[in-house]
Design a protein around this motif. Structure first.
Motif, PDB file in Angstrom:
ATOM      1  N   ALA A 176       0.758  -1.235   0.081  1.00  0.00           N
ATOM      2  CA  ALA A 176      -0.008  -0.142   0.060  1.00  0.00           C
ATOM      3  C   ALA A 176       0.765   1.147  -0.111  1.00  0.00           C
ATOM      4  CB  ALA A 176      -1.054   0.130   1.109  1.00  0.00           C
ATOM      5  N   ALA A 180       0.956   4.134  -2.886  1.00  0.00           N
ATOM      6  CA  ALA A 180       0.761   5.529  -2.339  1.00  0.00           C
ATOM      7  C   ALA A 180       1.642   6.363  -2.605  1.00  0.00           C
ATOM      8  CB  ALA A 180       0.305   5.338  -0.829  1.00  0.00           C
ATOM      9  N   ASP A 361      -5.394   8.699   7.587  1.00  0.00           N
ATOM     10  CA  ASP A 361      -5.008   7.108   7.387  1.00  0.00           C
ATOM     11  C   ASP A 361      -3.450   7.146   7.616  1.00  0.00           C
ATOM     12  OD1 ASP A 361      -4.001   5.027   5.247  1.00  0.00           O
ATOM     13  OD2 ASP A 361      -5.990   4.602   5.392  1.00  0.00           O
ATOM     14  N   HIS A 364      -1.367   7.439   4.222  1.00  0.00           N
ATOM     15  CA  HIS A 364      -1.252   8.904   3.735  1.00  0.00           C
ATOM     16  C   HIS A 364      -0.236   9.716   4.638  1.00  0.00           C
ATOM     17  CE1 HIS A 364      -2.860  13.133   4.106  1.00  0.00           C
ATOM     18  NE2 HIS A 364      -2.324  13.144   3.239  1.00  0.00           N
ATOM     19  N   GLN A 423      -6.286  12.143  -1.490  1.00  0.00           N
ATOM     20  CA  GLN A 423      -6.474  11.425  -2.716  1.00  0.00           C
ATOM     21  C   GLN A 423      -5.160  11.333  -3.604  1.00  0.00           C
ATOM     22  OE1 GLN A 423      -8.869   9.157  -3.046  1.00  0.00           O
ATOM     23  NE2 GLN A 423      -9.387   9.957  -1.062  1.00  0.00           N
ATOM     24  N   LEU A 426      -4.018   8.207  -1.729  1.00  0.00           N
ATOM     25  CA  LEU A 426      -4.619   7.273  -1.402  1.00  0.00           C
ATOM     26  C   LEU A 426      -5.344   6.568  -2.599  1.00  0.00           C
ATOM     27  CD1 LEU A 426      -6.065   8.271   2.097  1.00  0.00           C
ATOM     28  CD2 LEU A 426      -4.375   6.877   1.693  1.00  0.00           C
ATOM     29  N   TRP A 427      -5.568   7.189  -3.579  1.00  0.00           N
ATOM     30  CA  TRP A 427      -6.656   6.630  -4.565  1.00  0.00           C
ATOM     31  C   TRP A 427      -6.067   5.350  -5.424  1.00  0.00           C
ATOM     32  CZ3 TRP A 427      -6.137   5.752  -9.896  1.00  0.00           C
ATOM     33  CH2 TRP A 427      -4.779   6.273 -10.322  1.00  0.00           C
ATOM     34  N   THR A 430      -6.131   2.260  -2.744  1.00  0.00           N
ATOM     35  CA  THR A 430      -7.707   2.341  -2.535  1.00  0.00           C
ATOM     36  C   THR A 430      -8.109   1.599  -3.821  1.00  0.00           C
ATOM     37  OG1 THR A 430      -7.774   4.067  -1.171  1.00  0.00           O
ATOM     38  CG2 THR A 430      -9.877   3.112  -2.157  1.00  0.00           C
ATOM     39  N   PHE A 431      -7.923   1.967  -5.029  1.00  0.00           N
ATOM     40  CA  PHE A 431      -8.262   1.300  -6.196  1.00  0.00           C
ATOM     41  C   PHE A 431      -7.791  -0.043  -6.423  1.00  0.00           C
ATOM     42  CE2 PHE A 431      -7.424   0.611 -10.791  1.00  0.00           C
ATOM     43  CZ  PHE A 431      -8.824   0.668 -11.430  1.00  0.00           C
ATOM     44  N   GLY A 433      -7.179  -2.119  -3.996  1.00  0.00           N
ATOM     45  CA  GLY A 433      -7.845  -2.903  -2.974  1.00  0.00           C
ATOM     46  C   GLY A 433      -6.780  -3.067  -1.980  1.00  0.00           C
ATOM     47  N   ILE A 435      -5.984  -0.742   0.490  1.00  0.00           N
ATOM     48  CA  ILE A 435      -6.538  -0.300   1.724  1.00  0.00           C
ATOM     49  C   ILE A 435      -8.114   0.015   1.496  1.00  0.00           C
ATOM     50  CG2 ILE A 435      -4.429   0.971   2.662  1.00  0.00           C
ATOM     51  CD1 ILE A 435      -5.320   3.289   1.447  1.00  0.00           C
ATOM     52  N   ASN A 436      -8.958   0.075   2.608  1.00  0.00           N
ATOM     53  CA  ASN A 436     -10.292   0.378   2.356  1.00  0.00           C
ATOM     54  C   ASN A 436     -10.775   1.804   2.058  1.00  0.00           C
ATOM     55  OD1 ASN A 436     -10.677  -2.244   2.976  1.00  0.00           O
ATOM     56  ND2 ASN A 436     -10.559  -1.992   5.106  1.00  0.00           N
TER      57      ASN A 436
END
Length: 436
Positions: A176, A180, A361, A364, A423, A426-427, A430-431, A433, A435-436
């Motif tokens: 992640a 990120a 987060d 982040h 974002q 994180l985007w 997240t995209f 999968g 991180i939630n």
């Protein structure tokens, strides 16, 4: 005096005196932590626990990825890969104003993403690009500043050793964190390219090159660089798919770099002992810092220092914006005199509980920390990339710093975007999968 308060005072005074006296940071951290443990545990128990914590701190399977990635970076630095990546960057930037300077920026992004080390990138790319830029009439001070400012992009673009250290401290997912850091790393490159473009606009016609690459030549150059770039795909792709761990990916990177260098015939068998020695020196420094910082973290936790500091800071304000601004200022200041690894190991355990109270987060926050500290490596008085870049350009530090200010401003703007627009970080994870 309360033992916890005395331990905190010993830590603070010991670190300040040690840094002011130019004592190596590992010695400062280790000695200060040991002395602070004495009022908490007693002399004999403090010595025993300190030794145990040093061992347990480096006895980590995920941490094994760092020496392996360091070794892969040293192999690449000696294996002729930098020149191929520079040629590939030239294809991308060849028709831009100040194309050679833009090539330097893009090449640092490419090499940094392959090696994961800002110092290695500044040395390798600077050695290749410095003479080329001087030959085309670039001011040597500006050329050095371009190389220095763009080199830390590799600390954000995966794979990154700095993110592995942060993951160790915070318990965050390495995959992640890698994802990120990708967009902020590209934002770092873009910020440097904008500064170069504006610099060229003030000198129309002077910083262009007449060299044009045909489509056939471009395809040949990109084909020659593809095997080097494939390492990123193999390493990061394997981690994302769960096919192997970060540590296993690092070992694959070492083998891949050795095979690639053998194919390029750029490393001889007799070069391997020196390569291992160079990688061993860097690894020893990092591991010693991790070990002694583990002692420091234990002492701080035992004395409940993070809770005290967290309570104090949370009592000052209930605004997450103010908290993030305060942390940015602290981390920027810390980065000017402390390397990223010890800074992360010391301050993340203090700051992370605070930001989590505000719902920020940890992934982040990790990108924010690494980007802050990446600015520190190009900032005096202890910026190692600044010193390496100036040495490669055969210049003193002072004239180079005068050309770095525009890059500082652009990179600070990029930092504000990353910090206050989550974002950016994180985007992508997240995209995917992660991180939630």
């Amino acid at each position: 005096m309360d033992p916890s308060a005395l331990a905190g005072l010993i830590l603070l005074v010991g670190i300040i005196i040690g840094i002011a006296s130019s004592v190596p940071i590992a010695v400062v951290i280790g000695l200060s932590a040991f002395l602070a443990a004495i009022p908490l545990l007693g002399l004999e128990q403090a010595a025993l626990v300190s030794a145990q914590q040093v061992f347990s701190g480096i006895n980590s399977f995920p941490l094994l990825a760092i020496p392996l990635f360091v070794l892969a970076g040293v192999i690449m630095n000696n294996g002729g890969i930098a020149g191929r990546l520079v040629d590939a960057a030239k294809v991308v930037t060849g028709r831009m104003p100040a194309s050679m300077a833009q090539t330097n920026v893009v090449a640092n992004g490419l090499f940094g993403s392959v090696s994961g080390a800002a110092v290695a990138s500044a040395a390798a790319v600077g050695t290749v690009m410095g003479p080329r830029m001087a030959q085309e009439g670039y001011d040597r001070r500006f050329g050095a500043a371009v190389n220095i400012a763009s080199a830390p992009a590799g600390m954000l673009i995966p794979p990154s050793n700095t993110f592995i250290v942060y993951a160790l401290v915070s318990g965050s997912s390495i995959a992640a964190l890698f994802m990120a850091g990708l967009v902020p790393g590209l934002l770092w490159v873009l910020a440097c390219m904008i500064v170069v473009y504006l610099h060229a606009r003030r000198r129309p016609g002077r910083l262009r090159t007449d060299e044009r690459v045909s489509l056939t030549q471009a395809l040949v150059v990109l084909w020659r660089a593809t095997p080097s770039l494939l390492m990123i795909v193999i390493v990061v792709g394997g981690i994302l798919t769960g096919f192997f761990t970060a540590t296993e990916s690092a070992s694959i990177a070492v083998v891949y770099c050795l095979v690639l260098s053998a194919i390029y015939r750029s490393i001889r068998f007799t070069d391997l002992p020196q390569i291992l020695v160079d990688a061993g020196r860097t690894t020893a420094i990092v591991m010693l810092l991790v070990g002694v910082s583990t002692v420091l973290a234990f002492v701080m936790s035992f004395a409940r220092m993070p809770e005290v500091i967290s309570g104090f800071v949370l009592g000052l304000t209930d605004s997450d914006v103010v908290i993030l601004l305060l942390m940015m200022i602290v981390l920027l200041a810390i980065g000017t005199f402390m390397d990223p690894t010890p800074a992360i190991l010391i301050f993340v355990p203090i700051f992370l509980p605070i930001v989590q109270e505000f719902g920020i987060d940890p992934v982040h926050f990790g990108v924010m920390v690494v980007m802050n500290l990446s600015l520190g490596v190009i900032t005096p008085p202890v910026g190692n990339v600044l010193f390496v870049g100036a040495r490669v350009a055969r210049l003193r530090i002072e004239p180079v710093i005068s050309r770095l200010w525009a890059f500082f401003v652009a990179l600070l703007v990029a930092l504000f975007l990353v910090v206050f627009v989550p974002q950016f970080s994180l985007w992508l994870p997240t995209f995917l999968g992660l991180i939630n």
